[in-house]
Enzyme design. Sequence first.
Site, PDB file in Angstrom:
ATOM      1  N   LYS A  52       0.841  -1.204   0.000  1.00 49.07           N
ATOM      2  CA  LYS A  52       0.000   0.000   0.000  1.00 49.07           C
ATOM      3  C   LYS A  52       0.877   1.255   0.000  1.00 49.07           C
ATOM      4  O   LYS A  52       0.607   2.219  -0.721  1.00 49.07           O
ATOM      5  CB  LYS A  52      -0.948  -0.015   1.214  1.00 49.07           C
ATOM      6  CG  LYS A  52      -2.061  -1.040   1.052  1.00 49.07           C
ATOM      7  CD  LYS A  52      -2.908  -1.247   2.295  1.00 49.07           C
ATOM      8  CE  LYS A  52      -3.881  -2.400   2.043  1.00 49.07           C
ATOM      9  NZ  LYS A  52      -4.729  -2.725   3.202  1.00 49.07           N
ATOM     10  N   GLN A  96      -4.877  -1.544   9.291  1.00 46.24           N
ATOM     11  CA  GLN A  96      -4.766  -2.868   8.662  1.00 46.24           C
ATOM     12  C   GLN A  96      -5.399  -3.926   9.562  1.00 46.24           C
ATOM     13  O   GLN A  96      -5.142  -3.975  10.763  1.00 46.24           O
ATOM     14  CB  GLN A  96      -3.281  -3.182   8.390  1.00 46.24           C
ATOM     15  CG  GLN A  96      -3.044  -4.461   7.618  1.00 46.24           C
ATOM     16  CD  GLN A  96      -3.607  -4.432   6.192  1.00 46.24           C
ATOM     17  OE1 GLN A  96      -3.684  -3.389   5.567  1.00 46.24           O
ATOM     18  NE2 GLN A  96      -4.013  -5.576   5.707  1.00 46.24           N
ATOM     19  N   ASP A 119     -11.056   2.853   3.548  1.00 45.39           N
ATOM     20  CA  ASP A 119     -11.360   1.427   3.370  1.00 45.39           C
ATOM     21  C   ASP A 119     -12.853   1.192   3.109  1.00 45.39           C
ATOM     22  O   ASP A 119     -13.240   0.111   2.657  1.00 45.39           O
ATOM     23  CB  ASP A 119     -10.979   0.649   4.638  1.00 45.39           C
ATOM     24  CG  ASP A 119      -9.676  -0.126   4.480  1.00 45.39           C
ATOM     25  OD1 ASP A 119      -9.393  -0.579   3.360  1.00 45.39           O
ATOM     26  OD2 ASP A 119      -8.972  -0.300   5.493  1.00 45.39           O
TER      27      ASP A 119
HETATM   28  N1  GUN Z   1      -6.950  -6.893   5.698  1.00 45.31           N
HETATM   29  C1  GUN Z   1      -7.251  -7.640   4.617  1.00 45.31           C
HETATM   30  N2  GUN Z   1      -7.822  -6.876   3.659  1.00 45.31           N
HETATM   31  C2  GUN Z   1      -7.873  -5.624   4.156  1.00 45.31           C
HETATM   32  C3  GUN Z   1      -8.339  -4.384   3.627  1.00 45.31           C
HETATM   33  O1  GUN Z   1      -8.850  -4.265   2.509  1.00 45.31           O
HETATM   34  N3  GUN Z   1      -8.214  -3.310   4.445  1.00 45.31           N
HETATM   35  C4  GUN Z   1      -7.674  -3.402   5.685  1.00 45.31           C
HETATM   36  N4  GUN Z   1      -7.608  -2.289   6.430  1.00 45.31           N
HETATM   37  N5  GUN Z   1      -7.232  -4.523   6.202  1.00 45.31           N
HETATM   38  C5  GUN Z   1      -7.332  -5.625   5.441  1.00 45.31           C
END
Ligand code: GUN
Length: 279
Positions: A52, A96, A119
């Site tokens: 990311k 996350q 998100d």
């Molecule tokens: N863990 C697995 N997929 C995601 C996601 O799309 N966003 C976040 N914040 N954590 C995750």
Amino acid sequence: MAKLIDGKAISLAVKDEIKAKTEELAAKGISVTLAVILVGEDPASQVYVKNKKKACEYCGIRSLSYELPADTTEEKLLDLIKELNDRDDVNGILVQLPLPDGINEDRVLDEISPLKDVDGFHPVNVGKLSIGKKGYVSCTPAGVIQLLKRSGIEISGKECVVVGRSNIVGKPMAMLLLRENGTVTVTHSRTADLREVTKRADILVVAIGKPRFIDASYVKDGAVVIDVGIHRGEDGKLCGDVDFDSVEPVASAITPVPGGVGPMTIAMLMYNCLSSVCD
Ligand code: GUN
């Protein structure tokens, strides 16, 4: 022979569009900043967070990194989120998942300002999606819609079947397909005759978290098949929820794993970050 839907190429096109926009904004003195919070040392989460941050760099988005130890208290995490909510120079906040045991995920996600919830997990944004109002949309299902649109696949009027009903993928996926005027059915582990339902699909989106579960017997001839799953198979290779070798000959178009839906999730996160300053 199915057409391969190339998520890598499409995600790159999306990121290049975002990069061009952030350059325009930068020329006007406007910057975009994403705060990324990782709690603990889960190796998969560390890889996701690294990717990311890399995508932010590519797209011209500033990223702030908060890497907290696994024994961080819920209160401390909530305090950090409050601080970031209040900062004018932070546009997006991402925590996350999964969080370590002992931290209430719902409480944490609810604390993120809906205006910075890139998100799209906050109940306000989930609610906006379900009533057709503008808000942040969960990145993976948003990425699936982009894959379909940019591959010239019509959704309107089509039988769309979603396999899986998670809050992050299945449910928002259904809402988005509905918004595009698809006729949508959501199936799950208690669906009585799954094959009978999936066989009706013109567009089949699979997000059940079971390696190679969907074979050709679940798929109508000529269907478009989107595979959201990602697993490490017993042979050490990455695979999806769809048995690619079985389904590819009957589908008209299919996403590979890797290189299908996966790269789109991060591209749509970048899109959400950009829209935090543009919309
Ligand atoms: N863990 C697995 N997929 C995601 C996601 O799309 N966003 C976040 N914040 N954590 C995750």
